[in-house]
Design a protein around this motif. Structure first.
Motif, PDB file in Angstrom:
ATOM      1  N   PHE A   1       1.182  -1.458   0.090  1.00 34.02           N
ATOM      2  CA  PHE A   1       0.188  -0.340   0.158  1.00 34.02           C
ATOM      3  C   PHE A   1       0.798   1.209  -0.021  1.00 34.02           C
ATOM      4  N   GLU A   2       0.922   2.030  -0.756  1.00 34.99           N
ATOM      5  CA  GLU A   2       1.059   3.598  -0.751  1.00 34.99           C
ATOM      6  C   GLU A   2       0.391   4.256  -1.326  1.00 34.99           C
ATOM      7  N   GLU A   3       0.803   5.547  -0.433  1.00 41.09           N
ATOM      8  CA  GLU A   3       0.172   6.649  -1.012  1.00 41.09           C
ATOM      9  C   GLU A   3       1.498   8.115  -1.873  1.00 41.09           C
ATOM     10  N   ILE A   4       0.789   8.167  -3.316  1.00 41.30           N
ATOM     11  CA  ILE A   4       1.450   9.930  -3.214  1.00 41.30           C
ATOM     12  C   ILE A   4       1.135  11.146  -3.271  1.00 41.30           C
ATOM     13  N   THR A   5       1.853  11.882  -3.152  1.00 41.02           N
ATOM     14  CA  THR A   5       1.093  13.467  -2.929  1.00 41.02           C
ATOM     15  C   THR A   5       1.959  14.016  -3.434  1.00 41.02           C
ATOM     16  N   LEU A   6       1.421  15.179  -3.591  1.00 37.79           N
ATOM     17  CA  LEU A   6       2.381  16.670  -3.641  1.00 37.79           C
ATOM     18  C   LEU A   6       2.757  17.345  -2.640  1.00 37.79           C
ATOM     19  N   ASN A   7       4.101  17.707  -3.095  1.00 30.60           N
ATOM     20  CA  ASN A   7       4.214  18.449  -1.693  1.00 30.60           C
ATOM     21  C   ASN A   7       4.617  20.037  -2.335  1.00 30.60           C
ATOM     22  N   SER A   8       4.764  20.848  -1.002  1.00 28.06           N
ATOM     23  CA  SER A   8       4.574  22.370  -1.602  1.00 28.06           C
ATOM     24  C   SER A   8       5.579  22.964  -2.651  1.00 28.06           C
ATOM     25  N   SER A   9       6.030  22.092  -3.050  1.00 31.77           N
ATOM     26  CA  SER A   9       6.312  22.541  -4.093  1.00 31.77           C
ATOM     27  C   SER A   9       5.833  22.052  -5.554  1.00 31.77           C
ATOM     28  N   GLY A  10       5.152  21.510  -5.406  1.00 35.11           N
ATOM     29  CA  GLY A  10       4.518  21.069  -6.403  1.00 35.11           C
ATOM     30  C   GLY A  10       4.333  19.300  -6.999  1.00 35.11           C
ATOM     31  N   VAL A  11       5.457  18.556  -5.940  1.00 39.53           N
ATOM     32  CA  VAL A  11       6.486  17.515  -6.711  1.00 39.53           C
ATOM     33  C   VAL A  11       5.344  16.545  -5.883  1.00 39.53           C
ATOM     34  N   TYR A  12       6.026  15.378  -6.965  1.00 31.85           N
ATOM     35  CA  TYR A  12       4.552  13.539  -6.503  1.00 31.85           C
ATOM     36  C   TYR A  12       5.844  13.039  -5.572  1.00 31.85           C
ATOM     37  N   GLU A  13       5.828  12.361  -4.471  1.00 35.71           N
ATOM     38  CA  GLU A  13       6.489  11.968  -3.392  1.00 35.71           C
ATOM     39  C   GLU A  13       5.732  11.404  -3.354  1.00 35.71           C
TER      40      GLU A  13
END
Length: 456
Positions: free
Chosen positions: A190-202
């Protein structure tokens, strides 16, 4: 104290617990390959994933700082995505096991706004080989398509079975990924990927659950991890259930009872390659046929022959890279004589035609449809010339065929049908003992007939 609800795909664990018969041990090699690829994305291949905020699409016509309307930006994004799909088409089509035995019904593409900038992203599955597939996300930035994320392996065709889904989270909060492979037990990721404050998926971290039979086969050992660190069941459930509760819709998924239940509740936006092309091309002045045109790796100097090597008959064909072909068939029977034709009978067909719907199946295989072929002389007629009766027939080797395959050198012999291999004897010799194909060949699937390139 409230009872912890069942985590995503929990039924798989229940099923596995009730099963004590071990699946073929050889599957473990494939599982190790798949789990290793899933557990860590290839950082060296991961590009800079940035996004750019714009305004609403379709009917709205707001403008960006440069005075470009959002409608124009979306159109430009759609055209850029069409070019991306064209470039990746062979690998997208190679991913053909998404729905298991429902072969041919894959829906490996989603067009969806993931990051809340009102410009849709392009998400697609593709396979580098016939075993494992991953997904890629493209966005649109500064007038060009930009790769925002790449996950190398999420689905695999292994004997034990694998299931997966990619889900969009509510409020553009990111993506939730689930993947499971079943062998003697199961390994769920299971994994969640999100946008950080710089707009980069991580990645927000990978959680996993492993369940394997105990030594006495009287139960299952279940272990929970965050990354490589073992954690409690409660901590694992907090993460997995929390992500599941925030699912808005599914971008892609494989078949499976538990997954089907979730998809029914939330919906899914995946579509086929054909539908994606039509959706992206709507309102654009683009030639889809030309953009997605697949050419064959042949030149007009190649002569294909269909013959048994016995008797005086054969069909010869020359084909260009666009699928256009010309050729002739003849079968001589000098013993078939009669009044006016003491020199025998020849069955003959000079023809031309075209293969269409060319599709690259894998590195050494192209699938194509016989659109039509036309004989120069009316089939069924005959005439006598110079003491020989000429009977005009159809083109043996093409007649009755609808689906044809072009094979190129390097194609593994074990992937070829026995029918096709059998026709090699009369043209290039027995290829059954070879490891890979050394010649170009054309296979008439419906009739089980094979042409081979020969040297005159």
């Amino acid at each position: 104290m409230n009872e912890q609800k069942q985590t995503p795909m929990g039924l798989i664990i229940g099923i596995i617990i009730g099963v004590t018969v071990l699946i073929l041990g050889g599957i473990g090699v494939a599982i190790a390959y798949v789990n290793g690829a899933f557990g860590k994305e290839d950082e060296s291949r991961r590009p800079d994933r940035t996004t750019e905020s714009t305004e609403e699409i379709a009917v709205q016509t707001t403008e960006d700082a440069n005075g470009t309307s959002t409608e124009d930006i979306v159109k430009a994004a759609h055209e850029a995505y069409l070019n991306i799909l064209s470039e990746h088409m062979a690998k997208i089509q190679r991913y053909n096991w998404q729905y298991g035995y429902n072969y041919g019904n894959t829906e490996p593409i989603a067009i969806e706004d993931l990051n809340g900038d009102d410009i849709p992203e392009l998400i697609f599955m593709e396979a580098e080989d016939e075993i494992a597939a991953g997904f890629t996300i493209y966005g649109f930035e500064n007038g060009a398509a930009k790769c925002l994320y790449e996950y190398t392996t999420i689905d695999a065709e292994v004997a034990g079975g694998s299931v997966f889904y990619i889900a969009k989270l509510q409020d553009h909060a990111g993506i939730f990924i689930y993947y499971s492979v079943v062998d003697e037990g199961s390994n769920e990721n299971f994994e969640e990927i999100t946008l950080n404050s710089s707009g980069v998926y991580e990645s927000q971290g990978r959680f996993s659950r492993e369940a394997y039979p105990k030594d006495d086969n009287l139960g299952m050992n279940v272990t929970y991890y965050e990354g490589d660190v073992e954690i409690s069941e409660d901590d694992f459930n907090d993460f997995a259930n929390g992500c599941e509760d925030r699912i808005e819709k599914f971008l892609m998924h494989s078949e499976g009872e538990d997954i089907d239940t979730l998809v029914t509740m939330n919906g899914c936006c995946s579509i086929s390659l054909s539908d994606a092309k039509d959706e992206l091309a709507e309102g654009l002045d683009v030639d889809l046929e030309e953009m997605f045109k697949v050419t064959l790796p042949v030149d007009e100097s190649m002569n294909f022959c269909f013959s048994s090597g016995a008797g005086g008959w054969g069909t010869y064909l020359e084909m260009d890279s666009d699928g256009n072909f010309t050729g002739d068939y003849h079968d001589s029977d000098m013993g078939d004589t009669g009044e006016g034709y003491p020199n025998g009978t020849v069955y003959v067909c000079n023809f031309s035609g075209k293969f269409t719907d060319i599709e690259q199946v894998d590195e050494h295989t192209y699938k194509m449809k016989l659109e039509s072929y036309t004989a120069d002389d009316e089939i069924g007629t005959e005439e006598i010339l110079d003491g020989i009766r000429y009977v005009y027939t159809g083109a043996y080797g093409l007649e009755g065929g609808k689906t044809f395959y072009l094979y190129t050198p390097g194609k593994p012999i074990y992937e070829l049908s026995e029918d096709f291999i059998g026709w090699s004897y009369g043209v290039v010799g027995d290829i059954s003992e070879d490891t890979t194909l050394k010649y170009y060949g054309i296979y008439n699937e419906e009739e089980g007939l094979g042409f081979f390139v020969y040297s005159e």
